[in-house]
Design a protein around this motif. Structure first.
Motif, PDB file in Angstrom:
ATOM      1  N   TYR A 188      -2.537   0.416  15.472  1.00 44.43           N
ATOM      2  CA  TYR A 188      -2.274   0.829  14.097  1.00 44.43           C
ATOM      3  C   TYR A 188      -2.669  -0.271  13.123  1.00 44.43           C
ATOM      4  CZ  TYR A 188      -0.400   4.258  10.935  1.00 44.43           C
ATOM      5  OH  TYR A 188      -0.293   5.237   9.979  1.00 44.43           O
TER       6      TYR A 188
ATOM      7  N   GLN B  68      -3.290  -2.618   7.719  1.00 43.86           N
ATOM      8  CA  GLN B  68      -3.461  -4.072   7.637  1.00 43.86           C
ATOM      9  C   GLN B  68      -4.770  -4.475   8.308  1.00 43.86           C
ATOM     10  OE1 GLN B  68      -0.327  -6.395   9.417  1.00 43.86           O
ATOM     11  NE2 GLN B  68      -0.998  -8.272   8.413  1.00 43.86           N
TER      12      GLN B  68
ATOM     13  N   TYR C 182      12.627   0.943  17.591  1.00 46.27           N
ATOM     14  CA  TYR C 182      11.405   0.265  17.161  1.00 46.27           C
ATOM     15  C   TYR C 182      11.298   0.381  15.651  1.00 46.27           C
ATOM     16  CZ  TYR C 182       6.404  -0.204  16.203  1.00 46.27           C
ATOM     17  OH  TYR C 182       5.188  -0.550  15.669  1.00 46.27           O
ATOM     18  N   GLU C 183      11.218  -0.751  14.980  1.00 43.54           N
ATOM     19  CA  GLU C 183      11.327  -0.797  13.529  1.00 43.54           C
ATOM     20  C   GLU C 183      12.543   0.038  13.151  1.00 43.54           C
ATOM     21  OE1 GLU C 183       7.329  -0.251  11.906  1.00 43.54           O
ATOM     22  OE2 GLU C 183       7.069  -2.412  12.165  1.00 43.54           O
ATOM     23  N   ASN C 184      12.418   1.080  12.339  1.00 48.59           N
ATOM     24  CA  ASN C 184      13.625   1.854  12.049  1.00 48.59           C
ATOM     25  C   ASN C 184      13.701   3.131  12.869  1.00 48.59           C
ATOM     26  OD1 ASN C 184      14.535   0.043  10.103  1.00 48.59           O
ATOM     27  ND2 ASN C 184      13.135   0.926   8.601  1.00 48.59           N
ATOM     28  N   TYR C 185      12.762   3.302  13.775  1.00 47.52           N
ATOM     29  CA  TYR C 185      12.729   4.531  14.553  1.00 47.52           C
ATOM     30  C   TYR C 185      13.590   4.398  15.797  1.00 47.52           C
ATOM     31  CZ  TYR C 185       8.696   5.709  11.702  1.00 47.52           C
ATOM     32  OH  TYR C 185       7.868   5.989  10.660  1.00 47.52           O
TER      33      TYR C 185
ATOM     34  N   ASP D  64       1.278  19.363  10.794  1.00 46.20           N
ATOM     35  CA  ASP D  64       1.289  19.473  12.263  1.00 46.20           C
ATOM     36  C   ASP D  64       2.486  18.758  12.894  1.00 46.20           C
ATOM     37  OD1 ASP D  64       0.573  16.921  11.611  1.00 46.20           O
ATOM     38  OD2 ASP D  64      -1.234  16.846  12.849  1.00 46.20           O
ATOM     39  N   HIS D  65       3.419  18.306  12.045  1.00 42.40           N
ATOM     40  CA  HIS D  65       4.629  17.606  12.522  1.00 42.40           C
ATOM     41  C   HIS D  65       4.282  16.435  13.447  1.00 42.40           C
ATOM     42  CE1 HIS D  65       7.082  21.609  12.019  1.00 42.40           C
ATOM     43  NE2 HIS D  65       6.416  21.253  10.928  1.00 42.40           N
ATOM     44  N   HIS D  66       3.206  15.695  13.121  1.00 41.51           N
ATOM     45  CA  HIS D  66       2.755  14.641  14.033  1.00 41.51           C
ATOM     46  C   HIS D  66       3.633  13.405  14.017  1.00 41.51           C
ATOM     47  CE1 HIS D  66       0.844  13.284  10.255  1.00 41.51           C
ATOM     48  NE2 HIS D  66       0.945  12.085  10.773  1.00 41.51           N
TER      49      HIS D  66
ATOM     50  N   SER E 217       0.833  -1.197   0.000  1.00 41.27           N
ATOM     51  CA  SER E 217       0.000   0.000   0.000  1.00 41.27           C
ATOM     52  C   SER E 217       0.864   1.241   0.000  1.00 41.27           C
ATOM     53  CB  SER E 217      -0.904   0.011   1.234  1.00 41.27           C
ATOM     54  OG  SER E 217      -0.155   0.331   2.380  1.00 41.27           O
TER      55      SER E 217
ATOM     56  N   LEU F 238       1.105   1.204  18.441  1.00 40.08           N
ATOM     57  CA  LEU F 238       2.150   0.838  17.496  1.00 40.08           C
ATOM     58  C   LEU F 238       2.519   1.980  16.564  1.00 40.08           C
ATOM     59  CD1 LEU F 238       1.104  -2.768  16.477  1.00 40.08           C
ATOM     60  CD2 LEU F 238       2.553  -2.003  18.339  1.00 40.08           C
ATOM     61  N   GLU F 239       1.774   3.076  16.656  1.00 40.50           N
ATOM     62  CA  GLU F 239       2.007   4.155  15.717  1.00 40.50           C
ATOM     63  C   GLU F 239       3.010   5.152  16.279  1.00 40.50           C
ATOM     64  OE1 GLU F 239      -0.410   7.545  13.235  1.00 40.50           O
ATOM     65  OE2 GLU F 239      -1.127   6.898  15.179  1.00 40.50           O
ATOM     66  N   VAL F 240       4.030   5.430  15.490  1.00 36.03           N
ATOM     67  CA  VAL F 240       5.056   6.369  15.933  1.00 36.03           C
ATOM     68  C   VAL F 240       4.520   7.784  15.816  1.00 36.03           C
ATOM     69  CG1 VAL F 240       7.353   7.233  15.437  1.00 36.03           C
ATOM     70  CG2 VAL F 240       6.864   4.787  15.253  1.00 36.03           C
ATOM     71  N   ARG F 241       4.710   8.557  16.841  1.00 37.50           N
ATOM     72  CA  ARG F 241       4.191   9.921  16.876  1.00 37.50           C
ATOM     73  C   ARG F 241       5.267  10.877  17.322  1.00 37.50           C
ATOM     74  NH1 ARG F 241      -1.501  10.559  17.862  1.00 37.50           N
ATOM     75  NH2 ARG F 241      -2.493   9.249  16.306  1.00 37.50           N
ATOM     76  N   SER F 242       5.257  12.064  16.748  1.00 38.83           N
ATOM     77  CA  SER F 242       6.067  13.125  17.344  1.00 38.83           C
ATOM     78  C   SER F 242       5.093  14.198  17.798  1.00 38.83           C
ATOM     79  CB  SER F 242       7.085  13.662  16.342  1.00 38.83           C
ATOM     80  OG  SER F 242       6.441  14.101  15.181  1.00 38.83           O
TER      81      SER F 242
ATOM     82  N   PHE G  94      14.131   6.160  19.493  1.00 34.75           N
ATOM     83  CA  PHE G  94      13.669   7.139  20.479  1.00 34.75           C
ATOM     84  C   PHE G  94      14.729   7.267  21.557  1.00 34.75           C
ATOM     85  CE2 PHE G  94       9.723   4.495  19.536  1.00 34.75           C
ATOM     86  CZ  PHE G  94       9.369   5.259  18.427  1.00 34.75           C
TER      87      PHE G  94
ATOM     88  N   ASN H   4      -4.388   0.604  -1.994  1.00 32.44           N
ATOM     89  CA  ASN H   4      -3.855  -0.738  -1.718  1.00 32.44           C
ATOM     90  C   ASN H   4      -3.730  -1.497  -3.034  1.00 32.44           C
ATOM     91  OD1 ASN H   4      -4.588  -0.021   0.968  1.00 32.44           O
ATOM     92  ND2 ASN H   4      -6.645  -0.782   0.507  1.00 32.44           N
TER      93      ASN H   4
ATOM     94  N   THR I  44      -4.881   1.322   3.481  1.00 32.74           N
ATOM     95  CA  THR I  44      -3.450   1.191   3.792  1.00 32.74           C
ATOM     96  C   THR I  44      -3.125   0.674   5.202  1.00 32.74           C
ATOM     97  OG1 THR I  44      -2.922   3.421   4.565  1.00 32.74           O
ATOM     98  CG2 THR I  44      -2.916   3.074   2.187  1.00 32.74           C
TER      99      THR I  44
ATOM    100  N   ASP J 122      11.480   7.252   9.032  1.00 34.46           N
ATOM    101  CA  ASP J 122      12.416   6.318   9.656  1.00 34.46           C
ATOM    102  C   ASP J 122      13.695   6.207   8.841  1.00 34.46           C
ATOM    103  OD1 ASP J 122      11.407   5.030   7.464  1.00 34.46           O
ATOM    104  OD2 ASP J 122      10.652   3.294   8.549  1.00 34.46           O
TER     105      ASP J 122
ATOM    106  N   ILE K 297       2.707  -6.569   2.934  1.00 34.40           N
ATOM    107  CA  ILE K 297       2.307  -7.706   3.764  1.00 34.40           C
ATOM    108  C   ILE K 297       2.589  -8.979   2.989  1.00 34.40           C
ATOM    109  CG2 ILE K 297       0.455  -8.727   5.167  1.00 34.40           C
ATOM    110  CD1 ILE K 297      -1.110  -6.210   4.975  1.00 34.40           C
TER     111      ILE K 297
ATOM    112  N   VAL L 223      -5.181  13.988  15.507  1.00 36.76           N
ATOM    113  CA  VAL L 223      -4.354  13.919  14.309  1.00 36.76           C
ATOM    114  C   VAL L 223      -5.234  13.386  13.187  1.00 36.76           C
ATOM    115  CG1 VAL L 223      -2.436  12.642  13.267  1.00 36.76           C
ATOM    116  CG2 VAL L 223      -2.190  13.566  15.557  1.00 36.76           C
ATOM    117  N   PRO L 224      -5.184  14.024  12.003  1.00 42.27           N
ATOM    118  CA  PRO L 224      -5.996  13.486  10.908  1.00 42.27           C
ATOM    119  C   PRO L 224      -5.448  12.135  10.482  1.00 42.27           C
ATOM    120  CG  PRO L 224      -4.528  15.180  10.102  1.00 42.27           C
ATOM    121  CD  PRO L 224      -4.366  15.156  11.588  1.00 42.27           C
TER     122      PRO L 224
END
Lengths: 159, 785
Positions: B569, B625, B284-287, A80-82, A72, B339-343, B289, A108, B623, A86, A142, B398-399
């Motif tokens: 997530y 899973q 975590y994964e490629n992140y 908003d820099h949320h 996907s 599981l969702e990475v946030r800043s 912290f 997807n 998008t 990576d 996946i 967050v949208p």
């Protein structure tokens, strides 16, 4: 009662042994697929600037030990820099702002059966009327078993 | 038939200048098991021994007393003791008068003996165990029991797991009322004040027969506290401080009884900061912290609990009403919302005590009434309960996808009202049968709010009727057989998104639709449960075998989920065609205990016909899973083994191990294990009783060494977890600073002595590679008055 006690012990022992014996580990897929944009044709690279109205081919290499299933692409604004990507290195972000007409791309795709490596390629024309600024581009893949891998890239959309 | 010898010891301590306290314990000489329910009667003095065999008589004036100790089924004995500043310890042997008492033998059983005769495999936890093992939550405290583990969400919250199964497959019962909250949720923790708890019975197996739907893997049955002694008034204050998360806790309880009326009350407050992990970065994964000062940012929390009970006892009638309210607020690790990475622009590191977004808050209010009445050879029990669980998950708006920025931070709100009614009659038509029959009714009203949809609002009504018979084939051989039928109706409410989504139609046009996530739907379920088992007692050894069938009604989230679980997530989709889960389990238990050695083994084999499993599919929804509830056959086996011995007079060694093997034997994940499978784990403990020194009495040091194997059995999206060893040390003692008062209990506990970096496979934060808490020193004081 001694006789039944003996049977009881045997039963207990049997069950303990039965429960500890290892059986199948036969070809169980325990590996996640991989997803990579860090090769020459991979697109977009971190901190890329994309121009409105232009057409780009989004490319990433995916692979799996057993069989790939679907992927996907999600492009959404990061005004908003949320979140951040990576990838190595940090991209400079514009000041925070409120979205008026942000670009949202959510799609997807399935991968034909039997493949273990695949280069995904999605051709997209960036609409002319969307907000410019910081965007976030997330790829995900996946495999047939249900293992997922994700990667995301910070990009900028400019005039 | 051999006479039963009772070992009866009296030890006493001074209570006040002219008012003393007699303390003692009643133990069965043959088995060394404590004897409950013995009457201790003297002139103006009265007490009944507790489940641990102990009793106390307060406010005894100096002098010589004659005490008669009696117990139905055993002959009475009279002892003379001198109450004064220097009281001697008395040892009295009581002999049973077999011929005289043969007719009432059945009634003269201790709870321990009753538990031995019962074919169900259960484990009773005493207040002493709870005090010695006290951790940050009730379930973490119970984790030292083989077969029990937890799913932790940060340092203050945890969910019960029995032999690898948790969530709605383990029932928590308090005062005979099933605790109803959001057990299905990944980030939900049990809302019970652990200081309120005195005795817990843990059933490690299917127990639907007694407890209804959901008790498919086990039960944590928090039993009503002991009745206060007549004309007594006592209380305690517990103080707790911890270094790892800078926790400060205080709990104060009081209980008293005049003649027929009794009451109890407790207040608890805890406040803690972010907990520390033995690492300064999390990958975590490629992140990556970076952690400030090893603090797992935003995992601070606080909790305020209050409970009040009032009761009446007279003759064969006993009634108690309890009110309790648990209120907690906990932060979630800020760098990843689930599981969702946030800043975020929130300055999480400015203080380790503030609770910023994302966090959750929960309030659990409960009223229960338990009334029992003895009429002839019948005992009627009536339990009434009302619970309100209000839980909110808050996060920065967050949208996501087609959802614009939500108007506020209220991501998910759950409000649940549960009404419970249990009626039970126990009677013995003759001395060989103990028959119980009963009805359980429960009505739930579940409502939702917030901008993140996961499960719909729903109402649920369940009714179950059961009967079982404990048949004495021989005084040492008992058969237990029972049957139950349950019926349930679930009524889910429709739900539409609050924002339009873009839908590409087949004719090439595009429309913007408020998608429907849930429909109005009524579903009903029925199921039989049954149990058959025998218990055989031979001298100091008890043998049990039990076969049970249990069930669990599909839950609203399993049936009707249709939304993004931002925490995980992923996109979760229910299935309206799910059948009730049914499980067959064969349990065995051998338990041997003698003076200096005890040993137990409890293997099991378990088959699920249709385990409800949240299967990660290989498809996407916008998008994300898709995880879909599916049913598969599951085979599980395993068990626990434990041994303990007193090597030297003052040295006790305990060892235990637990193991569960799980396999899905059908369905899309055939060959895989189940999620959150606990690895093979062993616990070795040594405790040494020191001599009294300075002002410390009964000082004891203990070392707990946990050795856990790697968990290589995983299922998406889990990761293999490495083996670990972790050492905990503790020191306990009684401090008798002022001779006229009861001693203060002191405990210093050092968890993770070596600051070992390890992962717990069943921790919620394991999925984002967060290690377990680092070294923690906790000091607790219990001040009785």
């Amino acid at each position: 009662m001694g006789f039944s006690t003996k049977y009881f012990y045997i039963l207990v022992l049997g069950l303990v042994l039965a429960s500890c014996s290892t059986d199948d580990n036969a070809a169980k897929d325990e590996q996640k697929p991989t997803i990579d944009i860090n090769y020459d044709e991979g697109f977009p690279q971190a901190c890329s600037q994309l121009v409105r109205g232009e057409t780009y081919s989004f490319k990433a290499m995916v692979s799996d030990n057993a069989e790939l299933a679907s992927y996907s692409l999600d492009i959404h604004h990061n005004f908003d820099h949320h979140t951040h990507d990576d990838q190595d290195g940090e991209c400079s972000l514009d000041p925070k702002k409120t979205a008026t007409n942000p670009w949202i791309f959510i799609e997807n795709y399935s991968i034909e059966d039997g493949l273990t490596t695949y280069e995904l390629s999605i051709s997209l024309t960036i609409p002319n009327d969307i907000d410019t600024g910081d965007y976030h581009c997330s790829f995900s893949v996946i495999d047939k078993t249900g293992w997922q891998s994700r990667t995301s890239v910070d990009i900028k959309i400019i005039e | 038939m051999l006479g039963v010898w009772l070992y009866f010891s009296l030890c006493s301590i001074t209570f006040a200048q002219d008012s003393f306290q007699i303390e003692g314990s009643v133990v069965n000489a043959n088995t060394l098991h404590p004897l409950e329910g013995a009457n201790i009667i003297g002139k103006g003095l009265f007490s009944i021994s507790s489940a641990t065999g102990t009793f106390t008589i307060n406010n005894v004036v100096e002098g010589t007393y004659s005490l008669t100790i009696s117990h139905i089924g055993y002959s009475s004995e009279t002892v003379t003791i001198t109450v004064g500043p220097k009281m001697d310890t008395l040892k009295v042997h009581l002999k049973e008068s077999v011929i005289e008492l043969e007719d009432v033998e059945v009634n003269g059983k201790t709870h321990k003996r009753e538990a031995q005769e019962l074919a169900t495999v259960s484990h009773t936890v005493s207040k002493d165990f709870l005090d010695k093992n006290r951790e940050n939550s009730l379930m973490q405290t119970l984790k030292n029991i083989p077969g029990v583990s937890t799913i932790n969400i940060g340092s203050g919250q945890s969910k019960p797991v029995i032999r690898g199964l948790g969530f709605n497959r383990v029932v928590v019962v308090q005062n005979s009322i099933k605790h109803e909250a959001q057990q299905w949720g990944n980030d939900h923790g049990l809302e019970i004040d652990q200081y309120e708890v005195e005795t817990v019975k843990i059933i490690k197996g299917p127990a639907s027969l007694q407890y209804g739907s959901d008790a498919i893997a086990g039960v944590v049955d928090i039993q009503a506290p002991k009745l206060p002694g007549q004309n007594s008034l006592k209380g305690e204050v517990n103080l707790l401080g911890e270094t790892n998360n800078d926790l400060l806790g205080v709990s104060a309880g009081i209980q008293g009884r005049k003649n027929k009326w009794f009451y109890r009350g407790r207040l608890t407050y805890r406040d803690y900061g972010d907990y520390k992990v033995p690492t300064d970065r999390i990958n975590y994964e490629n992140y990556i912290f970076e952690l400030h000062d090893n603090n797992l940012r935003n995992t601070a929390g606080k909790e305020a609990d209050v409970s009040l009970g009032i009761g009446f006892i007279s003759g064969n009638l006993k009634s108690e009403t309890n009110f309790s309210n648990v209120n907690a607020k906990n932060g979630f690790f800020a760098n990843a919302h689930g599981l969702e990475v946030r800043s975020s622009s929130i300055d999480y590191d400015s203080s380790n005590r503030d609770i910023d977004l994302p966090y959750h808050k929960v309030n659990h209010f409960k009223i229960t009434n338990n009334t029992s009445a003895g009429i002839g050879n019948h005992t009627l029990q009536l339990d009434l309960g009302y619970q309100n669980n209000h839980r909110e998950e808050l996060s920065e708006p967050v949208p996501h996808g087609y959802m614009p920025i939500p108007p506020d931070s209220k991501e998910r709100i759950f409000d649940k009202n549960t009404y419970t009614l249990n009626i039970k009659d126990s009677f013995s038509p003759n001395q060989r049968h103990d028959i119980t029959a009963g009805v359980n009714l429960e009505y739930q009203d579940n409502n939702i709010g917030g901008w993140g949809f996961l499960i719909p609002s729903y109402n649920r009504f369940t009714v179950g009727a059961f009967t079982n018979d404990q048949f004495e084939i021989h005084p040492d051989l008992h058969l237990l057989a029972g049957l139950r039928y349950d019926y349930g109706v679930l009524d889910s409410k429709s739900h539409y998104d609050w924002y339009p989504s873009t839908v590409n139609n087949s004719d090439g046009s595009t429309s913007y639709v408020y998608l429907q996530r849930a429909k109005n739907k009524t579903l009903d379920f029925g199921n039989f449960s049954a149990s058959l088992g025998i218990s055989y007692i031979h001298q100091n050894t008890t043998y049990k075998i039990n076969l049970g069938k249990s069930f669990k009604m599909p839950l609203a989230n399993e049936l009707a989920s249709d939304g993004v679980n931002y925490h995980m997530y992923r996109y979760e989709r229910g299935n309206l065609d799910l059948d009730p889960e049914s499980s067959y389990q064969l349990d065995l238990e051998v338990d041997h205990s003698s003076d200096s050695f005890s040993f137990g083994v409890s293997p099991f084999v378990n088959l699920f016909e249709n385990f409800i499993y949240l299967n990660p599919t290989s498809n996407y929804y916008e998008t994300l899973q898709i995880y879909e509830y599916t049913q598969s056959k599951v085979f599980r086996a395993g068990g626990e083994i434990r041994a303990s011995t007193t090597v030297l007079k003052n040295l006790q060694l305990d060892a235990s191990a637990e193991y569960v093997y799980s396999r899905q034997t059908s369905g899309p994940k055939k060959g895989f294990t189940l999620p959150f499978s606990p690895p093979l784990s062993g616990l070795f403990s040594a405790s040494y009783q020191l001599k009294d020194f300075l002002f410390l009495e009964k000082p004891q040091i203990r070392a707990d060494y946990r050795v856990t194997a790697a968990q290589n059995e995983i299922v998406p999206p889990e990761e293999v977890t490495e083996a670990y060893q972790v050492l905990n040390m503790s020191f306990t003692a009684q401090m008798n600073l002022i001779k006229s008062t009861k001693p203060i209990e002191v405990r210093a506990k050092l968890n993770n002595v070596l600051n070992t970096h390890f992962y717990d496979h069943t921790s919620f934060y394991r999925l984002i590679d967060v290690p377990e808490p680092g070294r923690n020193l906790s000091i607790s004081l219990t001040i009785p008055f």
